[in-house]
Motif scaffolding. Structure first.
Motif, short mmCIF file in Angstrom:
data_model
loop_
_atom_site.label_atom_id
_atom_site.label_comp_id
_atom_site.label_asym_id
_atom_site.label_seq_id
_atom_site.Cartn_x
_atom_site.Cartn_y
_atom_site.Cartn_z
N ILE A 24 0.84 -1.20 0.00
CA ILE A 24 0.00 0.00 0.00
C ILE A 24 0.87 1.25 0.00
O ILE A 24 0.49 2.26 -0.61
CB ILE A 24 -0.94 -0.03 1.22
CG1 ILE A 24 -1.93 -1.19 1.07
CG2 ILE A 24 -1.68 1.28 1.39
CD1 ILE A 24 -2.89 -1.32 2.23
N ARG A 25 2.04 1.20 0.65
CA ARG A 25 2.91 2.38 0.67
C ARG A 25 3.33 2.76 -0.74
O ARG A 25 3.30 3.94 -1.11
CB ARG A 25 4.16 2.09 1.52
CG ARG A 25 3.87 1.89 2.99
CD ARG A 25 5.14 1.68 3.78
NE ARG A 25 5.93 2.90 3.83
CZ ARG A 25 7.15 2.96 4.36
NH1 ARG A 25 7.72 1.86 4.85
NH2 ARG A 25 7.81 4.09 4.40
N ARG A 26 3.70 1.76 -1.54
CA ARG A 26 4.09 2.06 -2.92
C ARG A 26 2.90 2.58 -3.72
O ARG A 26 3.03 3.50 -4.52
CB ARG A 26 4.65 0.80 -3.57
CG ARG A 26 6.01 0.38 -3.00
CD ARG A 26 6.62 -0.72 -3.83
NE ARG A 26 7.92 -1.11 -3.34
CZ ARG A 26 8.73 -1.96 -3.95
NH1 ARG A 26 8.34 -2.53 -5.08
NH2 ARG A 26 9.90 -2.27 -3.44
N GLY B 103 6.38 12.93 -2.49
CA GLY B 103 6.52 11.48 -2.53
C GLY B 103 7.29 10.96 -1.33
O GLY B 103 6.94 9.92 -0.76
N PHE B 104 8.34 11.70 -0.93
CA PHE B 104 9.12 11.28 0.23
C PHE B 104 8.28 11.30 1.50
O PHE B 104 8.29 10.34 2.30
CB PHE B 104 10.35 12.20 0.39
CG PHE B 104 11.11 11.98 1.67
CD1 PHE B 104 10.95 12.84 2.76
CD2 PHE B 104 11.95 10.89 1.81
CE1 PHE B 104 11.64 12.63 3.93
CE2 PHE B 104 12.65 10.67 3.00
CZ PHE B 104 12.48 11.55 4.06
N PHE C 247 5.07 8.99 5.89
CA PHE C 247 3.90 9.00 6.77
C PHE C 247 2.94 7.84 6.49
O PHE C 247 2.08 7.55 7.32
CB PHE C 247 3.15 10.32 6.62
CG PHE C 247 3.89 11.50 7.20
CD1 PHE C 247 4.20 11.55 8.55
CD2 PHE C 247 4.28 12.54 6.39
CE1 PHE C 247 4.90 12.62 9.08
CE2 PHE C 247 4.97 13.63 6.91
CZ PHE C 247 5.28 13.67 8.25
N SER C 248 3.08 7.19 5.33
CA SER C 248 2.20 6.05 5.05
C SER C 248 2.47 4.88 6.00
O SER C 248 1.64 3.97 6.10
CB SER C 248 2.36 5.60 3.60
OG SER C 248 3.69 5.17 3.35
N ARG C 249 3.60 4.93 6.68
CA ARG C 249 3.86 3.88 7.67
C ARG C 249 2.81 3.87 8.76
O ARG C 249 2.50 2.82 9.35
CB ARG C 249 5.24 4.08 8.30
CG ARG C 249 6.41 3.88 7.34
CD ARG C 249 7.72 3.99 8.08
NE ARG C 249 7.84 2.96 9.10
CZ ARG C 249 8.77 2.95 10.04
NH1 ARG C 249 9.67 3.92 10.08
NH2 ARG C 249 8.82 1.99 10.92
#
Length: 507
Positions: A5-7, A187-188, A193-195
């Protein structure tokens, strides 16, 4: 993970950002020039309205007012000259030596050469148009406005137009650089933060694996009030419910084992059933045996006595035969071995046929039958079993008819249901006996039932058939009699015949 999902979130963010940036660049190229030109035109018209208002107030000759007009025009990057009726420049923003001033004077002299395609806005008092000039040492494009004020004085205003294409190109370059930096930084940060989303999801994945392995001790521990937190709490609750359900299933399994161990009780039920059957058969067997012995011993030698003995034996044998057949039918219905064949048929015709077949019994009972129904009413059911129900109801009514000795068979349509009712005049059934009517071998009046050869199985067969149909049935007491009824699914009659009703009395 290749499809994590992070990608996906990072790719979606970059793709969306690039789409928005592309849209902005397209809008910038297509509409920036028009917007810039419209904005400059509004500046010229606004300046014109301010000066015209000052003239109406009679304050244009005031030095202070003139200075304010000049300052406002310069802030808007507008060159202005106002010429009165005598030809004197009463207000101007440029010095006499300024080449732009001379160019404006030349422009006033050449106003009649304005090309129609250059005009942007035109009224009775002024004209706004685009004009190119190279008198300033290089080609320059102006947005010009000329005309007259309310007092008859003339004016000319101009504002240089910067190269719109060049400005748009520079703006686009800046947006591209800014967009690239924004996509990289965005993107960074999205990846970083998607963690916060993926780690709770990974914990939920681990929890689901534990549940799949029937380990219900694992719990979601991250908490939170967002959607993932709610999902985690639901997982915990589901784990508790599954553990509870499995415990209940184990309890049910244990109970099932107990039921298997108590199969002896079923044998007791069989013995009770056989006892009831043997009790019902005892009387007719005894009668047959007694009258057969009487015939053998020659108790009465006259032909009439022998015929009477034979009639009794045959009558009792017929009763036993009918009871055995009814028991076999009831056994098949209760154990589900007799399949129900649903078909569409006319219930009015079926009931009419049953009444006709019972004509002899009706005459013997000295009864009359009123049949109230439409000409046709189609239903969905097993036709053969439905006939059994109608026949049991009708013969039961014939055997119990009293008083005015009237039987009424009525078929009515109620929505998608057809209700068939068989009423007989006579004594109402005691209320305490009504729930037991449908039990095997139950008889309200045992002496009367024995008199006409009943065995208490007919209504049990009705109950079994109607339950196999999954339809309602019942009995209702009236002051002057009893009505048995049942319902079937009804359908629209697909006939071209005229509809009517019949009320036929059979005697």
């Amino acid at each position: 993970m290749k499809h994590s999902i992070r990608r996906q979130m990072t790719a979606i963010f970059i793709g969306l950002f690039a789409f928005v940036l592309g849209g902005v660049l397209m809008i910038n190229n297509g509409f920036l020039g028009s917007y810039y030109l419209s904005h400059k035109t509004q500046d010229l018209i606004k300046t014109y309205n301010q000066i015209n208002e000052t003239i109406r107030d009679g304050n244009l000759t005031d030095d202070t007012v003139q200075n304010q007009i000049v300052i406002r025009a310069e802030r808007a990057n507008i060159d202005l000259v106002v010429i009165d009726a005598k030809g004197d420049a009463i207000v101007r923003t440029l010095s006499v030596d300024d080449p732009r001033f001379k160019e404006m004077l030349v422009g006033i002299l050449g106003l009649n050469t304005i090309q129609a395609e250059s005009v942007l806005r035109q009224t009775d008092m002024y004209t706004v148009y685009r004009s190119a000039s190279d008198m300033t040492g290089g080609e320059m494009e102006y947005l010009r406005m000329w005309g007259r004020f309310s007092d008859g004085s003339w004016f000319l205003m101009q504002s240089p137009l910067a190269s719109i294409e060049e400005s748009a190109s520079l703006a686009n370059q800046f947006l591209i650089y800014l967009g690239i930096v924004g996509m990289i930084l965005g993107g960074f940060f999205v990846w970083l933060f998607s963690r916060r989303i993926t780690q709770p999801l990974m914990e939920l994945t681990r929890l689901s694996q534990e549940m799949a392995n029937l380990n219900f001790d694992a719990r979601y521990t991250r908490g939170g009030e967002d959607e993932i937190g709610i999902l985690g709490r639901n997982y915990n609750r589901m784990s508790e419910q599954l553990e509870k359900t499995i415990s209940e299933l184990k309890s049910v399994n244990n109970q099932l084992q107990k039921d298997i161990e108590q199969k002896e009780k079923l044998e007791d039920m069989r013995n009770e059933f056989l006892g009831n059957v043997s009790h019902e058969l005892k009387t007719p067997i005894a009668l047959i045996q007694g009258y057969a012995e009487g015939l053998r011993e020659g108790v009465n030698d006259d032909p009439e006595s022998r015929e009477f003995y034979c009639d009794v034996i045959m009558d009792e044998a017929d009763k036993m035969n009918r009871m055995v057949k009814n028991l076999l039918t009831l056994n098949q219905l209760e154990f589900g071995s007799d399949e129900v064949q649903f078909e569409r048929f006319d219930i009015v015709g079926l009931v009419s046929g049953v009444i006709a077949s019972c004509e002899i019994l009706i005459q013997q009972a000295e009864a009359s039958v009123d049949f109230v129904a439409d000409e046709k009413l189609y239903v969905w059911a097993d036709e053969f079993k439905t006939e059994q129900v109608v026949r049991n109801y009708l013969t039961n009514a014939i055997h119990h008819v009293e008083n005015e000795r009237r039987i009424e068979v009525r078929i009515i349509r109620d929505g998608d249901k057809a209700r068939i009712t068989v009423f007989n005049s006579g004594k109402p059934i005691p209320e305490e006996d009504i729930p037991k009517l449908w039990d095997k071998f139950y008889k309200v009046d045992k002496a009367h039932t024995r008199e006409y050869g009943g065995n208490g199985i007919g209504l049990s067969i009705v109950k079994a058939i109607m339950e196999s149909f999954r339809q309602k049935y019942g009995v209702k007491n009236y002051d002057n009699g009893v009505a048995f009824w049942f319902e079937l699914d009804a359908k629209t009659v697909m006939e071209n015949e005229d509809k009517g009703s019949q009320n036929t009395s059979l005697h």
